[in-house]
Design an enzyme around this catalytic site. Sequence first.
Site, PDB file in Angstrom:
ATOM      1  N   CYS A 380       0.833  -1.199   0.000  1.00  0.00           N
ATOM      2  CA  CYS A 380       0.000   0.000   0.000  1.00  0.00           C
ATOM      3  C   CYS A 380       0.875   1.259   0.000  1.00  0.00           C
ATOM      4  O   CYS A 380       1.476   1.580  -1.015  1.00  0.00           O
ATOM      5  CB  CYS A 380      -0.985  -0.053   1.161  1.00  0.00           C
ATOM      6  SG  CYS A 380      -2.485   0.878   0.816  1.00  0.00           S
ATOM      7  N   HIS A 519      -3.543  -5.236   0.529  1.00  0.00           N
ATOM      8  CA  HIS A 519      -2.973  -5.806   1.754  1.00  0.00           C
ATOM      9  C   HIS A 519      -3.020  -7.328   1.716  1.00  0.00           C
ATOM     10  O   HIS A 519      -3.946  -7.935   2.254  1.00  0.00           O
ATOM     11  CB  HIS A 519      -3.739  -5.283   2.971  1.00  0.00           C
ATOM     12  CG  HIS A 519      -3.513  -3.839   3.221  1.00  0.00           C
ATOM     13  ND1 HIS A 519      -2.441  -3.367   3.937  1.00  0.00           N
ATOM     14  CD2 HIS A 519      -4.194  -2.740   2.813  1.00  0.00           C
ATOM     15  CE1 HIS A 519      -2.482  -2.046   3.976  1.00  0.00           C
ATOM     16  NE2 HIS A 519      -3.539  -1.646   3.302  1.00  0.00           N
ATOM     17  N   GLU A 521      -1.396  -9.373   3.348  1.00  0.00           N
ATOM     18  CA  GLU A 521      -1.236  -9.977   4.676  1.00  0.00           C
ATOM     19  C   GLU A 521      -2.571 -10.359   5.305  1.00  0.00           C
ATOM     20  O   GLU A 521      -2.630 -11.253   6.143  1.00  0.00           O
ATOM     21  CB  GLU A 521      -0.473  -9.014   5.606  1.00  0.00           C
ATOM     22  CG  GLU A 521      -1.223  -7.762   6.071  1.00  0.00           C
ATOM     23  CD  GLU A 521      -1.156  -6.586   5.100  1.00  0.00           C
ATOM     24  OE1 GLU A 521      -0.826  -6.801   3.922  1.00  0.00           O
ATOM     25  OE2 GLU A 521      -1.456  -5.446   5.528  1.00  0.00           O
TER      26      GLU A 521
HETATM   27  N1  GLN Z   1      -2.031   6.666   2.856  1.00  0.00           N
HETATM   28  C1  GLN Z   1      -2.101   5.915   1.661  1.00  0.00           C
HETATM   29  C2  GLN Z   1      -3.459   6.029   0.978  1.00  0.00           C
HETATM   30  O1  GLN Z   1      -4.411   6.405   1.591  1.00  0.00           O
HETATM   31  C3  GLN Z   1      -1.780   4.452   1.910  1.00  0.00           C
HETATM   32  C4  GLN Z   1      -2.794   3.790   2.765  1.00  0.00           C
HETATM   33  C5  GLN Z   1      -2.283   2.477   3.292  1.00  0.00           C
HETATM   34  O2  GLN Z   1      -1.107   2.212   3.280  1.00  0.00           O
HETATM   35  N2  GLN Z   1      -3.174   1.642   3.801  1.00  0.00           N
HETATM   36  O3  GLN Z   1      -3.552   5.727  -0.194  1.00  0.00           O
END
Ligand code: GLN
Length: 547
Positions: A380, A519, A521
């Site tokens: 992310c 994600h 994970e």
């Molecule tokens: N802050 C970033 C976004 O909103 C990444 C979010 C995250 O890593 N879950 O896109």
Amino acid sequence: MARFIFITGGVVSSLGKGLASAALGSLLQARGFTVRLRKLDPYLNVDPGTMSPFEHGEVFVTDDGAETDLDLGHYERFTGVAARKTDSVSSGRIYQNVLDKERRGDYLGKTIQVIPHVTNEIKDFIKIGEDEVDFMLCEIGGTVGDIEGLPFFEAIRQFAQDKPRGQCLFMHLTLLPYLAASGELKTKPTQHSVKELRSIGLQPDILVCRSEQPIPEKERAKIALFCNVRPDAVIPAYDLKSIYEAPLAYHAQGLDQAVLDAFQISPAPRPDLSRWEDVYDRIHTTDGEVNIAIVGKYTQLEDAYKSIKEALIHGGMANRIKVNVQWVDSEVFDHEDAAPHLEGFHAILVPGGFGERGTEGKIKAAQFARERNIPYLGICLGMQMAVIEAARNLAGMAKAGSEEFDHESGEKRFEPVVYHLKEWIQGSHAVQRKVDDDKGGTMRLGAYSATLAEGSRVAQIYGSTQIEERHRHRYEVDTKYRKALEAKGLCFSGMSPDGRLPEIVEIKDHPWFFGVQFHPELKSKPFEPHPLFADFVRAARDVSRLV
Ligand code: GLN
């Protein structure tokens, strides 16, 4: 119709109620039953989505896009049953529902009260999908005696009365402190905790007693006598080397048998524990170890990256490698050389995150991994940082950055390689957002599909070109820069099905360098390690064997 098991905690918090619930769920599955696990949290936030990781640890995202308690992660990791929106609720959400109904006039002008309106709302929640499974396990957050918890305790008391006799069971977790000075385990806190429960009408059927020392038979009998439970329903829970030993340990202590006895299920189906025996074997029989750095912001609090740590352990199990995770605070090298902080690791993982603080350090971590041929997994925000790094240092865009940071500071300082997404497709409909929307629940959340490029390494790792992974973010890598970045070796090898949103980037001539917008994970399990984590740990092992 489901049988219900309510899990409560006493004496102190952090006793491992979530883990005990998850382990019990897995043991009931091993006996051939279907299960679903639920978490009822007494706090007033509507959901944990807007809570700081320091407050609440990780936010666990479900396929259907709910931001939930991290205990749902345990439930999924132990049972493999995908959690849903309807598996997590807080007082805040319950009150919100009740107040919405009141505003709509649904209560026909009645005075709205905790009993019956709030308790009914809780009971209705517990019942959702009750015909779908054999056992519904509901964990009540907090400990008995908490003011916020009272409506929940009252609701489960009523619930058991509403159901036919023998359809509900109460399991209570307590602590037996050990007094070194007198060399004794003390049962009094447990007695008091049960007394507190009974004073609100709940008699536990099973007591799970956490203890650092073996519980002598005599003490077990005493607890049974004073707490009004059967001696074989007093289940010791000792500290374990790995949480994944919990199903076997609880089985050995007779937890699942005690549950079946309490429900008078006889003859008890024989358990098939082979899945957990294999997991046990993979934890205890390893060949080598790797040191992996998680470079993030919330490093003081391991719970903030709970699922990532677990997924790395699963990746270790897949390779029979012990994974040592070290937390590295990226803020420390925001303004200095990252190398001294990162040298010696066999792989680097940059996890998700929000806000600008610590991001320059994360960008340096991506650069370090790319230049030194160290396996890199960016999740992310970690993917976004890898893209910014490549834009700055490979494609010559010195001002590359994320709109997130400009929004935060209110200045326009960066070329927005990562931009705020305001419209996207979910299933068959378009979702729209404004910059100043509420912070709660306004992200691209939950499971989305991605299409992987034929012949890409990531497609090989997944063994498929169609995947579905969970998301939680507002910002996206802009495809405007795709050509320039691909010309420099950063390939966009996974895209949303409509081709608009980059999901995966990889560097071809690097031992292992991937960034993923989702994600992975959240879907990894000890008995089914996520392919990306399994291959990441494999790559780390290869590095460790070179040195
Ligand atoms: N802050 C970033 C976004 O909103 C990444 C979010 C995250 O890593 N879950 O896109």
